[in-house]
Design a protein around this motif. Sequence first.
Motif, PDB file in Angstrom:
ATOM      1  N   ASP A 124     -24.274  -0.158  10.622  1.00 21.12           N
ATOM      2  CA  ASP A 124     -24.341   0.634  11.860  1.00 21.12           C
ATOM      3  C   ASP A 124     -23.058   1.446  12.053  1.00 21.12           C
ATOM      4  O   ASP A 124     -23.107   2.625  12.432  1.00 21.12           O
ATOM      5  N   TYR A 125     -21.930   0.813  11.792  1.00 27.31           N
ATOM      6  CA  TYR A 125     -20.660   1.525  11.953  1.00 27.31           C
ATOM      7  C   TYR A 125     -20.462   2.590  10.874  1.00 27.31           C
ATOM      8  O   TYR A 125     -19.898   3.665  11.142  1.00 27.31           O
ATOM      9  N   TYR A 126     -20.901   2.292   9.646  1.00 31.10           N
ATOM     10  CA  TYR A 126     -20.809   3.302   8.591  1.00 31.10           C
ATOM     11  C   TYR A 126     -21.628   4.542   8.967  1.00 31.10           C
ATOM     12  O   TYR A 126     -21.168   5.681   8.795  1.00 31.10           O
ATOM     13  N   VAL A 127     -22.829   4.324   9.470  1.00 32.29           N
ATOM     14  CA  VAL A 127     -23.681   5.439   9.875  1.00 32.29           C
ATOM     15  C   VAL A 127     -23.005   6.256  10.973  1.00 32.29           C
ATOM     16  O   VAL A 127     -23.007   7.496  10.950  1.00 32.29           O
ATOM     17  N   GLU A 128     -22.392   5.546  11.924  1.00 30.77           N
ATOM     18  CA  GLU A 128     -21.682   6.235  13.012  1.00 30.77           C
ATOM     19  C   GLU A 128     -20.510   7.042  12.463  1.00 30.77           C
ATOM     20  O   GLU A 128     -20.286   8.193  12.870  1.00 30.77           O
ATOM     21  N   ALA A 129     -19.779   6.464  11.535  1.00 31.09           N
ATOM     22  CA  ALA A 129     -18.628   7.160  10.955  1.00 31.09           C
ATOM     23  C   ALA A 129     -19.060   8.405  10.186  1.00 31.09           C
ATOM     24  O   ALA A 129     -18.406   9.453  10.255  1.00 31.09           O
ATOM     25  N   LEU A 130     -20.178   8.299   9.465  1.00 33.58           N
ATOM     26  CA  LEU A 130     -20.653   9.418   8.657  1.00 33.58           C
ATOM     27  C   LEU A 130     -21.199  10.559   9.504  1.00 33.58           C
ATOM     28  O   LEU A 130     -21.293  11.693   9.034  1.00 33.58           O
ATOM     29  N   GLU A 131     -21.564  10.262  10.726  1.00 34.25           N
ATOM     30  CA  GLU A 131     -22.033  11.329  11.610  1.00 34.25           C
ATOM     31  C   GLU A 131     -20.915  12.305  11.947  1.00 34.25           C
ATOM     32  O   GLU A 131     -21.156  13.493  12.155  1.00 34.25           O
ATOM     33  N   ASP A 132     -19.673  11.802  11.968  1.00 40.00           N
ATOM     34  CA  ASP A 132     -18.525  12.646  12.293  1.00 40.00           C
ATOM     35  C   ASP A 132     -17.899  13.282  11.057  1.00 40.00           C
ATOM     36  O   ASP A 132     -17.469  14.428  11.092  1.00 40.00           O
ATOM     37  N   GLU A 133     -17.846  12.514   9.976  1.00 38.90           N
ATOM     38  CA  GLU A 133     -17.199  13.014   8.759  1.00 38.90           C
ATOM     39  C   GLU A 133     -17.769  12.289   7.546  1.00 38.90           C
ATOM     40  O   GLU A 133     -17.822  11.062   7.514  1.00 38.90           O
ATOM     41  N   VAL A 134     -18.176  13.067   6.544  1.00 43.97           N
ATOM     42  CA  VAL A 134     -18.732  12.490   5.319  1.00 43.97           C
ATOM     43  C   VAL A 134     -17.612  12.396   4.283  1.00 43.97           C
ATOM     44  O   VAL A 134     -17.052  13.410   3.868  1.00 43.97           O
ATOM     45  N   LYS A 135     -17.293  11.151   3.896  1.00 42.40           N
ATOM     46  CA  LYS A 135     -16.261  10.913   2.897  1.00 42.40           C
ATOM     47  C   LYS A 135     -16.824   9.984   1.824  1.00 42.40           C
ATOM     48  O   LYS A 135     -17.660   9.127   2.124  1.00 42.40           O
ATOM     49  N   PRO A 136     -16.371  10.132   0.574  1.00 46.63           N
ATOM     50  CA  PRO A 136     -16.910   9.307  -0.516  1.00 46.63           C
ATOM     51  C   PRO A 136     -16.850   7.807  -0.245  1.00 46.63           C
ATOM     52  O   PRO A 136     -17.833   7.089  -0.453  1.00 46.63           O
ATOM     53  N   ASP A 137     -15.711   7.313   0.230  1.00 46.82           N
ATOM     54  CA  ASP A 137     -15.580   5.870   0.457  1.00 46.82           C
ATOM     55  C   ASP A 137     -16.545   5.382   1.538  1.00 46.82           C
ATOM     56  O   ASP A 137     -17.083   4.267   1.448  1.00 46.82           O
ATOM     57  N   MET A 138     -16.759   6.206   2.545  1.00 47.07           N
ATOM     58  CA  MET A 138     -17.674   5.829   3.610  1.00 47.07           C
ATOM     59  C   MET A 138     -19.120   5.814   3.101  1.00 47.07           C
ATOM     60  O   MET A 138     -19.906   4.935   3.462  1.00 47.07           O
ATOM     61  N   LEU A 139     -19.471   6.777   2.253  1.00 48.56           N
ATOM     62  CA  LEU A 139     -20.822   6.802   1.670  1.00 48.56           C
ATOM     63  C   LEU A 139     -21.051   5.569   0.806  1.00 48.56           C
ATOM     64  O   LEU A 139     -22.108   4.938   0.872  1.00 48.56           O
ATOM     65  N   PHE A 140     -20.044   5.218  -0.006  1.00 50.82           N
ATOM     66  CA  PHE A 140     -20.201   4.037  -0.855  1.00 50.82           C
ATOM     67  C   PHE A 140     -20.286   2.776  -0.012  1.00 50.82           C
ATOM     68  O   PHE A 140     -21.112   1.888  -0.278  1.00 50.82           O
ATOM     69  N   GLY A 141     -19.432   2.687   1.006  1.00 49.75           N
ATOM     70  CA  GLY A 141     -19.474   1.515   1.880  1.00 49.75           C
ATOM     71  C   GLY A 141     -20.816   1.374   2.562  1.00 49.75           C
ATOM     72  O   GLY A 141     -21.374   0.274   2.658  1.00 49.75           O
ATOM     73  N   ALA A 142     -21.361   2.500   3.033  1.00 52.27           N
ATOM     74  CA  ALA A 142     -22.683   2.480   3.675  1.00 52.27           C
ATOM     75  C   ALA A 142     -23.751   2.043   2.692  1.00 52.27           C
ATOM     76  O   ALA A 142     -24.641   1.246   3.022  1.00 52.27           O
ATOM     77  N   ALA A 143     -23.663   2.560   1.467  1.00 50.30           N
ATOM     78  CA  ALA A 143     -24.653   2.201   0.449  1.00 50.30           C
ATOM     79  C   ALA A 143     -24.571   0.719   0.101  1.00 50.30           C
ATOM     80  O   ALA A 143     -25.599   0.042  -0.044  1.00 50.30           O
ATOM     81  N   TYR A 144     -23.359   0.204  -0.008  1.00 47.83           N
ATOM     82  CA  TYR A 144     -23.183  -1.215  -0.334  1.00 47.83           C
ATOM     83  C   TYR A 144     -23.737  -2.094   0.783  1.00 47.83           C
ATOM     84  O   TYR A 144     -24.436  -3.084   0.528  1.00 47.83           O
TER      85      TYR A 144
END
Length: 420
Positions: free
Chosen positions: A192-212
């Motif tokens: 849930d927090y990864y999705v919220e973070a990605l709404e503001d800024e898309v970064k590689p580490d955040m995408l990987f964290g969300a996927a994991y």
Amino acid sequence: MNNAMTEMMHALEQGDLALIDQLLETFLTKELPEDIYALAELFMQYGYMKEANHVLEHLQFLFPEEAQLKIDRANVLMELGDEDEALELLLAIDETSAEYPQALLVLADYYQMQGLFEVAEKRINEALSLLPDEPLLQFAKAELLFETGRFLEAARLYEELHAQQNEFAGIRLVERLAEVYRAGAAYETALDYYVEALEDEVKPDMLFGAAYAAFQSQKYEMAIKQLEELKELDPDYFSAYLLLAESYAMMEDNQKAYTAIMEGLKRDEYDKTLFLFAGKMALKNSLPTEAEQHLREAIAIDPEYMEAVFVLTSVLTQQERYEDVVELFETLQQNDFEWSALYPFVAEAYENLEMYDRAYGFYRLAYTDFKDDVAFLEKYVYFLLEEGRRTEAKEVLQQLTVLQPGEPTWQEQLDALEFA
């Protein structure tokens, strides 16, 4: 900004150390204390720590009781590796000073970097007892708790800070919350927090964290979507390929899983885990030759890569390539690598090669660790019966009757031996 400061900034931007040294002494003797302090800050900003220390030492001479100067100089001294003098300055700050909590925080940072986490936490708690509502101290404690694996406690503090502000010390708190919940295996909350973070800024580490987090939450389609986006954003984010392949495998799309892992190997040909998974996926796709090649590549990278060795040995045994099983095992032995999990395979290989003494030796070695493995015991007992080793066969049969009390075969064999 006065002329002297302008000249100094120009020298800093040019990296002209000779000019900096030439200007510095005049600056220290002629300029106001507040301008000298600003120069110290400028030196720290540009990474001129020796010069910053010289300026702060001069100011300390002028204002020996000023606690902030001691703290600033302690920070600089730590950067220069003079930790003893830095600690002496910090410990000299009076407990009644307004800067005392700040000194405690610097001490806590130092002890945390040294791995003295209990001492660091004690310093932070002391500071918090003086300023319980200070966000900087709350954040410092959350960071310490995170580093020491106390994820739930850290998450509580991050949550409290996040309710007040979005960012702290250059760190987006929504990202920190995603990371701490992921580290604590609370994957759905992390997601849930990864999705919220990605709404503001898309970064590689955040995408990987969300996927994991999505993968661990069994949301494989979502994991695949995030990883495909990650690949487009950063094709060299190597960790993405294995997780993508695993996600496809969990969706039982073995062909796409194999394609993904092979794409990863084109990017990173030195990752043994990629070769291992490629071998497994090749087997799933009925590509035994490719599977063997991938597994041998993994072992070439790490000759003691247990899982790859085990899978390859199992494949060779299934293919009845017993000479290759023995060759692989003997190569491992030459490299001083012994692993009892391989003994059943080696025993079976020697048996099929009619090298019965060698087979018996490895069956006996394997028996120590595989007394509860019915499949192994079955092969072992028939080998012993064939070899006429009746006493040992009785022991194995008795073990089988314990493990499979409802199987009549073992009792019948045991009775036959008793009355023979």
